[in-house]
Motif scaffolding. Sequence first.
Motif, PDB file in Angstrom:
ATOM      1  N   CYS A   1       0.843  -1.209   0.000  1.00 54.39           N
ATOM      2  CA  CYS A   1       0.000   0.000   0.000  1.00 54.39           C
ATOM      3  C   CYS A   1       0.870   1.248   0.000  1.00 54.39           C
ATOM      4  CB  CYS A   1      -0.899   0.025   1.237  1.00 54.39           C
ATOM      5  SG  CYS A   1      -2.377  -0.996   1.162  1.00 54.39           S
ATOM      6  N   ARG A   2       1.894   1.218   0.822  1.00 49.16           N
ATOM      7  CA  ARG A   2       2.776   2.377   0.968  1.00 49.16           C
ATOM      8  C   ARG A   2       3.485   2.730  -0.338  1.00 49.16           C
ATOM      9  NH1 ARG A   2       7.172   1.393   5.427  1.00 49.16           N
ATOM     10  NH2 ARG A   2       8.076   0.150   3.752  1.00 49.16           N
ATOM     11  N   ASN A   3       3.694   1.724  -1.186  1.00 46.72           N
ATOM     12  CA  ASN A   3       4.381   1.941  -2.456  1.00 46.72           C
ATOM     13  C   ASN A   3       3.463   2.480  -3.550  1.00 46.72           C
ATOM     14  OD1 ASN A   3       6.830   1.083  -1.427  1.00 46.72           O
ATOM     15  ND2 ASN A   3       6.511  -1.046  -2.026  1.00 46.72           N
ATOM     16  N   HIS A   4       2.175   2.614  -3.234  1.00 46.27           N
ATOM     17  CA  HIS A   4       1.204   3.161  -4.182  1.00 46.27           C
ATOM     18  C   HIS A   4       0.854   4.602  -3.810  1.00 46.27           C
ATOM     19  CE1 HIS A   4       0.715  -1.050  -5.198  1.00 46.27           C
ATOM     20  NE2 HIS A   4      -0.100  -0.746  -6.182  1.00 46.27           N
ATOM     21  N   SER A   5       0.423   5.367  -4.776  1.00 42.68           N
ATOM     22  CA  SER A   5      -0.112   6.688  -4.465  1.00 42.68           C
ATOM     23  C   SER A   5      -1.497   6.517  -3.834  1.00 42.68           C
ATOM     24  CB  SER A   5      -0.234   7.529  -5.743  1.00 42.68           C
ATOM     25  OG  SER A   5      -1.248   7.001  -6.590  1.00 42.68           O
ATOM     26  N   ARG A   6      -1.931   7.543  -3.110  1.00 37.94           N
ATOM     27  CA  ARG A   6      -3.263   7.469  -2.507  1.00 37.94           C
ATOM     28  C   ARG A   6      -4.328   7.361  -3.588  1.00 37.94           C
ATOM     29  NH1 ARG A   6      -7.454  10.758  -0.231  1.00 37.94           N
ATOM     30  NH2 ARG A   6      -6.565  12.701  -1.014  1.00 37.94           N
ATOM     31  N   ARG A   7      -4.132   8.053  -4.683  1.00 40.51           N
ATOM     32  CA  ARG A   7      -5.105   8.000  -5.774  1.00 40.51           C
ATOM     33  C   ARG A   7      -5.213   6.594  -6.354  1.00 40.51           C
ATOM     34  NH1 ARG A   7      -6.187  12.383 -10.498  1.00 40.51           N
ATOM     35  NH2 ARG A   7      -7.766  11.199 -11.608  1.00 40.51           N
ATOM     36  N   SER A   8      -4.068   5.923  -6.514  1.00 40.33           N
ATOM     37  CA  SER A   8      -4.119   4.573  -7.074  1.00 40.33           C
ATOM     38  C   SER A   8      -4.801   3.604  -6.110  1.00 40.33           C
ATOM     39  CB  SER A   8      -2.716   4.079  -7.432  1.00 40.33           C
ATOM     40  OG  SER A   8      -1.926   3.906  -6.282  1.00 40.33           O
ATOM     41  N   LEU A   9      -4.598   3.785  -4.802  1.00 43.14           N
ATOM     42  CA  LEU A   9      -5.297   2.943  -3.825  1.00 43.14           C
ATOM     43  C   LEU A   9      -6.804   3.165  -3.922  1.00 43.14           C
ATOM     44  CD1 LEU A   9      -3.054   3.301  -0.634  1.00 43.14           C
ATOM     45  CD2 LEU A   9      -3.101   1.409  -2.277  1.00 43.14           C
ATOM     46  N   LYS A  10      -7.181   4.428  -4.082  1.00 46.28           N
ATOM     47  CA  LYS A  10      -8.598   4.764  -4.223  1.00 46.28           C
ATOM     48  C   LYS A  10      -9.181   4.138  -5.485  1.00 46.28           C
ATOM     49  CE  LYS A  10     -11.639   8.770  -3.722  1.00 46.28           C
ATOM     50  NZ  LYS A  10     -11.670  10.240  -3.482  1.00 46.28           N
ATOM     51  N   ASP A  11      -8.417   4.174  -6.576  1.00 51.89           N
ATOM     52  CA  ASP A  11      -8.878   3.596  -7.837  1.00 51.89           C
ATOM     53  C   ASP A  11      -8.993   2.078  -7.746  1.00 51.89           C
ATOM     54  OD1 ASP A  11      -9.044   6.076  -9.004  1.00 51.89           O
ATOM     55  OD2 ASP A  11      -7.109   5.930 -10.039  1.00 51.89           O
ATOM     56  N   ILE A  12      -8.022   1.441  -7.075  1.00 51.74           N
ATOM     57  CA  ILE A  12      -8.062  -0.012  -6.901  1.00 51.74           C
ATOM     58  C   ILE A  12      -9.292  -0.418  -6.113  1.00 51.74           C
ATOM     59  CG2 ILE A  12      -6.937  -1.972  -5.755  1.00 51.74           C
ATOM     60  CD1 ILE A  12      -4.246  -0.548  -6.430  1.00 51.74           C
ATOM     61  N   HIS A  13      -9.540   0.314  -5.033  1.00 43.78           N
ATOM     62  CA  HIS A  13     -10.711   0.000  -4.214  1.00 43.78           C
ATOM     63  C   HIS A  13     -12.002   0.215  -5.000  1.00 43.78           C
ATOM     64  CE1 HIS A  13     -13.162  -0.564  -0.688  1.00 43.78           C
ATOM     65  NE2 HIS A  13     -13.736   0.601  -0.886  1.00 43.78           N
ATOM     66  N   LYS A  14     -12.067   1.334  -5.707  1.00 45.99           N
ATOM     67  CA  LYS A  14     -13.266   1.643  -6.496  1.00 45.99           C
ATOM     68  C   LYS A  14     -13.514   0.575  -7.556  1.00 45.99           C
ATOM     69  CE  LYS A  14     -15.356   5.342  -9.256  1.00 45.99           C
ATOM     70  NZ  LYS A  14     -15.147   6.701  -9.825  1.00 45.99           N
ATOM     71  N   TYR A  15     -12.461   0.134  -8.214  1.00 47.74           N
ATOM     72  CA  TYR A  15     -12.579  -0.883  -9.263  1.00 47.74           C
ATOM     73  C   TYR A  15     -13.115  -2.200  -8.697  1.00 47.74           C
ATOM     74  CZ  TYR A  15     -11.170  -4.234 -12.864  1.00 47.74           C
ATOM     75  OH  TYR A  15     -11.164  -5.230 -13.814  1.00 47.74           O
ATOM     76  N   ASN A  16     -12.804  -2.475  -7.427  1.00 48.38           N
ATOM     77  CA  ASN A  16     -13.166  -3.748  -6.814  1.00 48.38           C
ATOM     78  C   ASN A  16     -14.380  -3.669  -5.881  1.00 48.38           C
ATOM     79  OD1 ASN A  16     -10.969  -5.794  -7.600  1.00 48.38           O
ATOM     80  ND2 ASN A  16      -9.769  -4.027  -6.963  1.00 48.38           N
ATOM     81  N   LEU A  17     -15.158  -2.612  -5.983  1.00 49.64           N
ATOM     82  CA  LEU A  17     -16.280  -2.430  -5.066  1.00 49.64           C
ATOM     83  C   LEU A  17     -17.254  -3.606  -5.065  1.00 49.64           C
ATOM     84  CD1 LEU A  17     -17.247   1.342  -5.362  1.00 49.64           C
ATOM     85  CD2 LEU A  17     -16.148   0.174  -3.452  1.00 49.64           C
ATOM     86  N   SER A  18     -17.420  -4.230  -6.193  1.00 50.31           N
ATOM     87  CA  SER A  18     -18.353  -5.364  -6.269  1.00 50.31           C
ATOM     88  C   SER A  18     -17.604  -6.690  -6.376  1.00 50.31           C
ATOM     89  CB  SER A  18     -19.285  -5.204  -7.479  1.00 50.31           C
ATOM     90  OG  SER A  18     -18.523  -5.115  -8.677  1.00 50.31           O
ATOM     91  N   GLY A  19     -16.337  -6.685  -5.970  1.00 53.30           N
ATOM     92  CA  GLY A  19     -15.474  -7.829  -6.218  1.00 53.30           C
ATOM     93  C   GLY A  19     -15.466  -8.944  -5.205  1.00 53.30           C
ATOM     94  N   PHE A  20     -16.197  -8.823  -4.087  1.00 56.64           N
ATOM     95  CA  PHE A  20     -16.150  -9.856  -3.058  1.00 56.64           C
ATOM     96  C   PHE A  20     -16.640 -11.210  -3.569  1.00 56.64           C
ATOM     97  CE2 PHE A  20     -16.131  -7.507   1.309  1.00 56.64           C
ATOM     98  CZ  PHE A  20     -14.862  -7.041   1.017  1.00 56.64           C
ATOM     99  N   ASP A  21     -17.433 -11.233  -4.633  1.00 51.56           N
ATOM    100  CA  ASP A  21     -17.998 -12.490  -5.119  1.00 51.56           C
ATOM    101  C   ASP A  21     -17.394 -12.944  -6.449  1.00 51.56           C
ATOM    102  OD1 ASP A  21     -19.862 -12.853  -2.993  1.00 51.56           O
ATOM    103  OD2 ASP A  21     -21.056 -11.244  -3.853  1.00 51.56           O
ATOM    104  N   ASP A  22     -16.420 -12.223  -6.952  1.00 52.50           N
ATOM    105  CA  ASP A  22     -15.811 -12.560  -8.235  1.00 52.50           C
ATOM    106  C   ASP A  22     -14.593 -13.447  -7.987  1.00 52.50           C
ATOM    107  OD1 ASP A  22     -14.588 -12.667 -10.722  1.00 52.50           O
ATOM    108  OD2 ASP A  22     -15.102 -10.592 -11.227  1.00 52.50           O
ATOM    109  N   THR A  23     -14.834 -14.754  -7.917  1.00 49.60           N
ATOM    110  CA  THR A  23     -13.773 -15.689  -7.554  1.00 49.60           C
ATOM    111  C   THR A  23     -12.575 -15.615  -8.491  1.00 49.60           C
ATOM    112  OG1 THR A  23     -15.285 -17.235  -6.485  1.00 49.60           O
ATOM    113  CG2 THR A  23     -13.204 -18.127  -7.261  1.00 49.60           C
TER     114      THR A  23
END
Length: 221
Positions: free
Chosen positions: A142-164
Amino acid sequence: MANDNWFSNFKRSSIFMADIHTTYPTVEHAFQAAKSLDIKQRKHIANMNSPGAAKKAGRKVELRPDWEEIKLAIMWICLCGKFSDENWYKELKLTGEEEIVEWNSWGDKIWGIPCHQTNVGFWIPDKKLHGENLLGRLLMHCRNHSRRSLKDIHKYNLSGFDDTNMLKDCSTYLLENIPPAPTPSQYSKVAIDNHTLPSERMKVAIYGNATKLNLDAEMRL
C-alpha cells in the motif's frame, strides 16, 4: 489523529463495498464478512458492535469454498479502502522505508510473525514458527502506491467480493509483487544487538527505534 495502534484492522475506517450497499465500520468487519457468500450473514457481521465481535462471528460462518485462494485479495481490497483516506495514508507514508511487521504472541504464522519472550525480557521472533507476515507485506505494498491509485483499486473492486476468478488472479499477482517475507534470524539479531523492537509510537509492528513491544491481543494488527 491519535497515533495509537492506527495500523490495526480494528480501527474505525469505513470500508464501502457494493455487496451490501453500505459501509463496513472496520477492515476487520469487511474481511470477516467476506468469508461468507450469504449476503444476510455479511450484513449481520457489518452491524456487529465491535471488530472483536465481527472476528468471532467470522469463525462461525459457513466458509466459502474459495476462501484460502482469495483471502489475500480480500485483505488487499479492504486495506486499499482504508488507506485511500488522506489521514490514514499520511500516517502510512510517515513510516518511510521501515519494515512493517505484524508481531504477535498467539502464533499467527500467516498474517504476522510469532514472537516469544526471552529470559531477559526481550520479545524476539520464534525461529520455530516462521511467519509469512502477509499483513505487514500488504501494508508496505500500500505504501508503495499513491493514494489516488489505492482509491482507484478499491473503487474498481467495489463489487469484487464475489468474483472468484478476479480474486484468485489478484491473489496470484500480490504474491508475486509484495515484498518477500523476512527471516526470523534477521530480526532476532538486530533486536538483541540494539535492545529494541517495534515502535512504541505505533504500538504495533514497525521495526525501528523503540523500547518495547506491546503484545496485548487487543492491540493487534
